[in-house]
Scaffold this active site. Sequence first.
Site, PDB file in Angstrom:
ATOM      1  N   LEU A 108       0.551  -0.994   0.346  1.00  0.00           N
ATOM      2  CA  LEU A 108      -0.045   0.112   0.275  1.00  0.00           C
ATOM      3  C   LEU A 108       0.576   1.108  -0.440  1.00  0.00           C
ATOM      4  O   LEU A 108       0.415   2.495  -0.441  1.00  0.00           O
ATOM      5  CB  LEU A 108      -0.606  -0.159   1.333  1.00  0.00           C
ATOM      6  CG  LEU A 108      -2.133  -0.929   1.586  1.00  0.00           C
ATOM      7  CD1 LEU A 108      -3.309  -1.152   2.509  1.00  0.00           C
ATOM      8  CD2 LEU A 108      -3.218  -1.146   0.334  1.00  0.00           C
TER       9      LEU A 108
ATOM     10  N   LYS B 227       3.430   1.869   2.192  1.00  0.00           N
ATOM     11  CA  LYS B 227       3.602   2.971   4.536  1.00  0.00           C
ATOM     12  C   LYS B 227       5.334   3.168   4.029  1.00  0.00           C
ATOM     13  O   LYS B 227       5.292   4.081   4.208  1.00  0.00           O
ATOM     14  CB  LYS B 227       4.454   0.724   4.321  1.00  0.00           C
ATOM     15  CG  LYS B 227       3.297   0.589   5.656  1.00  0.00           C
ATOM     16  CD  LYS B 227       3.143  -0.668   7.147  1.00  0.00           C
ATOM     17  CE  LYS B 227       4.059  -1.720   5.735  1.00  0.00           C
ATOM     18  NZ  LYS B 227       3.536  -2.942   5.092  1.00  0.00           N
TER      19      LYS B 227
ATOM     20  N   ASP C 156      13.422   0.138  -0.011  1.00  0.00           N
ATOM     21  CA  ASP C 156      12.399   0.886   1.081  1.00  0.00           C
ATOM     22  C   ASP C 156      13.295   2.513   1.236  1.00  0.00           C
ATOM     23  O   ASP C 156      13.923   3.310   1.453  1.00  0.00           O
ATOM     24  CB  ASP C 156      11.982   1.210   1.896  1.00  0.00           C
ATOM     25  CG  ASP C 156      10.260   0.598   1.675  1.00  0.00           C
ATOM     26  OD1 ASP C 156       9.381   1.925   0.846  1.00  0.00           O
ATOM     27  OD2 ASP C 156       9.792  -0.928   2.035  1.00  0.00           O
TER      28      ASP C 156
ATOM     29  N   THR D 147     -15.718  -0.032   4.967  1.00  0.00           N
ATOM     30  CA  THR D 147     -14.457   0.196   6.083  1.00  0.00           C
ATOM     31  C   THR D 147     -14.610  -0.936   6.805  1.00  0.00           C
ATOM     32  O   THR D 147     -12.917  -0.877   7.703  1.00  0.00           O
ATOM     33  CB  THR D 147     -14.979   1.250   7.004  1.00  0.00           C
ATOM     34  OG1 THR D 147     -16.209   0.746   7.649  1.00  0.00           O
ATOM     35  CG2 THR D 147     -14.906   1.934   6.488  1.00  0.00           C
ATOM     36  N   LYS D 148     -14.700  -2.257   6.450  1.00  0.00           N
ATOM     37  CA  LYS D 148     -14.595  -3.464   7.497  1.00  0.00           C
ATOM     38  C   LYS D 148     -13.569  -3.905   8.202  1.00  0.00           C
ATOM     39  O   LYS D 148     -12.782  -4.531   8.722  1.00  0.00           O
ATOM     40  CB  LYS D 148     -15.641  -4.599   6.840  1.00  0.00           C
ATOM     41  CG  LYS D 148     -16.218  -5.645   8.159  1.00  0.00           C
ATOM     42  CD  LYS D 148     -16.458  -5.908   9.021  1.00  0.00           C
ATOM     43  CE  LYS D 148     -18.203  -5.551   9.284  1.00  0.00           C
ATOM     44  NZ  LYS D 148     -19.039  -4.661  10.282  1.00  0.00           N
TER      45      LYS D 148
ATOM     46  N   THR E 104     -10.550  -2.234   7.116  1.00  0.00           N
ATOM     47  CA  THR E 104      -9.399  -1.963   8.435  1.00  0.00           C
ATOM     48  C   THR E 104      -9.966  -1.802   9.803  1.00  0.00           C
ATOM     49  O   THR E 104      -9.043  -1.952  10.734  1.00  0.00           O
ATOM     50  CB  THR E 104      -9.841  -0.160   8.054  1.00  0.00           C
ATOM     51  OG1 THR E 104      -9.543   0.349   6.140  1.00  0.00           O
ATOM     52  CG2 THR E 104      -9.850   0.891   9.025  1.00  0.00           C
TER      53      THR E 104
ATOM     54  N   LYS F 216     -17.405   6.844  11.090  1.00  0.00           N
ATOM     55  CA  LYS F 216     -17.073   5.607  10.842  1.00  0.00           C
ATOM     56  C   LYS F 216     -16.317   5.334  11.127  1.00  0.00           C
ATOM     57  O   LYS F 216     -15.825   4.470  12.687  1.00  0.00           O
ATOM     58  CB  LYS F 216     -17.542   5.010   9.288  1.00  0.00           C
ATOM     59  CG  LYS F 216     -18.400   3.398   9.649  1.00  0.00           C
ATOM     60  CD  LYS F 216     -18.771   3.005   8.308  1.00  0.00           C
ATOM     61  CE  LYS F 216     -19.571   2.008   8.503  1.00  0.00           C
ATOM     62  NZ  LYS F 216     -20.441   1.180   7.826  1.00  0.00           N
TER      63      LYS F 216
ATOM     64  N   CYS G 255      27.081  -0.779 -14.058  1.00  0.00           N
ATOM     65  CA  CYS G 255      27.141  -1.874 -13.570  1.00  0.00           C
ATOM     66  C   CYS G 255      27.649  -2.963 -14.511  1.00  0.00           C
ATOM     67  O   CYS G 255      28.404  -2.960 -16.068  1.00  0.00           O
ATOM     68  CB  CYS G 255      26.542  -2.070 -12.281  1.00  0.00           C
ATOM     69  SG  CYS G 255      27.866  -3.632 -11.280  1.00  0.00           S
TER      70      CYS G 255
ATOM     71  N   HIS H  49      27.244   2.406  -9.065  1.00  0.00           N
ATOM     72  CA  HIS H  49      26.055   2.259  -9.051  1.00  0.00           C
ATOM     73  C   HIS H  49      25.703   4.054  -9.180  1.00  0.00           C
ATOM     74  O   HIS H  49      24.973   4.390  -7.568  1.00  0.00           O
ATOM     75  CB  HIS H  49      24.918   1.973  -9.149  1.00  0.00           C
ATOM     76  CG  HIS H  49      25.844   0.100  -8.875  1.00  0.00           C
ATOM     77  ND1 HIS H  49      23.822  -0.105  -9.736  1.00  0.00           N
ATOM     78  CD2 HIS H  49      25.660  -1.213  -8.541  1.00  0.00           C
ATOM     79  CE1 HIS H  49      24.448  -2.082  -9.720  1.00  0.00           C
ATOM     80  NE2 HIS H  49      25.544  -1.886  -9.257  1.00  0.00           N
TER      81      HIS H  49
ATOM     82  N   GLU I  59      22.735   5.319  -9.809  1.00  0.00           N
ATOM     83  CA  GLU I  59      21.799   5.395  -9.057  1.00  0.00           C
ATOM     84  C   GLU I  59      20.963   5.737  -8.020  1.00  0.00           C
ATOM     85  O   GLU I  59      20.127   5.892  -7.621  1.00  0.00           O
ATOM     86  CB  GLU I  59      20.068   4.276  -9.598  1.00  0.00           C
ATOM     87  CG  GLU I  59      20.649   2.971  -9.228  1.00  0.00           C
ATOM     88  CD  GLU I  59      21.900   2.427 -10.376  1.00  0.00           C
ATOM     89  OE1 GLU I  59      22.887   2.708 -10.989  1.00  0.00           O
ATOM     90  OE2 GLU I  59      21.813   1.077 -10.093  1.00  0.00           O
TER      91      GLU I  59
END
Length: 538
Positions: free
Chosen positions: A15, A17, A71, A189-190, A192, A224, A381, A507, A509
């Site tokens: 999602l 995070k 991440d 919403t259930k 969640t 809710k 590389c 690298h 990048e």
Amino acid sequence: MRKVIVVTGGVISGLGKGVVAASIALLFKLSGYHVNLQKIDPYVNLDAGTMNPYEHGEVFVTRDGKETDLDIGRYERFLDESLSAANYITTGKVYWNVIRQERAGAFLGQTVQVIPHVTNEIKRLINLPMEEGDAEIGVIEVGGTVGDIESLPFLEALRQLKDDLPRQDTFFIHLTLLPHLASTDEIKTKPTQHSVKELRAIGIQPDAIVARCDRALSDSVKKKIALFCDVREDNVIGDPDLFTIYDVPLLFADQGVDRLIARGLGLNDRVAQIDRWRELVSVLHSPQKKVHIAIVGKYVELTDSYISIKEALIHAGMHLNTQVDISWISAEEITSKGEAELLRGMDGLLIPGGFGDRGVEGKIEAIKHARETGMPFFGICLGLQCAAIEFARDVLGLTQANSSEFDPHTPDPVIDIMTEQTAVTDKGGTMRLGEYEAILKEGSISKSCYAKEHIYERHRHRYEFNTAYRERFEEEGMHVAATSPDGRLAEIVELAGHPWFVGVQFHPEFQSHFLSPHPLFTGFVKACLENGSSSSSS
Ligand code: GLN
């Protein structure tokens, strides 16, 4: 002062995070706080070094040579700073430390248990960067989804940390998904509610919910969620799909997310200085120019395997007011369909890093096309290594030239195993990893891009350009444009008489950030723009 913000995830993985954690950390950094951003990855691997790019995307490398989850790369790109091995915690790392302590006799007489020994080690690793550095706020992203068996010790450690610290020193954010049901046009919403229930069963009550949804949240949906999940209504934050991930910090700033977290943590209201970020995002939304760049690689169906390259091209393009359109081309397809057809209409070619011989011949054919037609070429590389093989075969006439990685019996190993790698048998963490210095040669394209002589770049490889062939390469026009300070290792090669042909053993990048693009990527995109305008005007 020391405050901790924890970001957990519910319902499903993927999602974003990492983007949420990085955006929040960025807003606090732009408000003048020293922020430390950490990723917890609950898998048992010691690090991401041996993990398949198909499953986990790119392996990122920190300056100090840790092979991490992608991440960490995202954090660096957002925060415009270098992180280290301490910013990345896995189950493997935690247990490795605990078992080593046990062998050293640190727990003599005790039964070593998940609680308290493993959770203590987790808390130690979380506290370490804050105790040793000057961070005032620690943002911790817990990988995976609440309810996973692997995350339990980490969530338990964070629960304990919450109780170890004064009430106002921790803030828990839970990221969930709100599915939209097309048949009834309803947001549900259930899932969640269930996910928050799961989190509460572990002893963690979220202070805020960030809800991913394909549309904006109505007040009644927010109400809710607030009621069922026991959070303040203001602390239910909608996180709709946006044009780019770089829009997320702006969305959060505009919704006052940093301020509501600051209030929860008992911090004064400060305003994040986000103007420069906002200006750049607006360029991203409506760039004036456009280039087409082909990336010929092995994992092109999963572009997360090359995420840092993709982002580095976006950063460079944005700073040049240019949209970079990437065509992902499978190296194996080049061999079957031919490079001329697949590269038609492209303004430049980039060959990324990689391992193993699958697709190598296709990459070599694509490079030959770029070399012969004057198409800007950027080899990273393995990309450099393929350029050297192509040049040796086609220009030097060494028809069987190869890398000893792909053909251990080649008569001409123009790419060969590094001396210090010959005795290495373990796979994890044993390559030439992390930051090394290189010296750029006067008059090279690279030197004019960097506009300095000494550079520091990150590496991840076992093979290198075989300098026994250097003279022959240079005589025919392929020059070593940068070496290690002792002059032994070739770090960059360039082709004389070509508009822009640069291969790098490192690298670059990994050091491109949203606010500060990498000079080689900027140079490459500029060359592609020039190539594009010359071919369209001719
Ligand atoms: N496989 C090559 C090596 O080990 C290239 C590695 C890479 O592209 N990161 O040297």
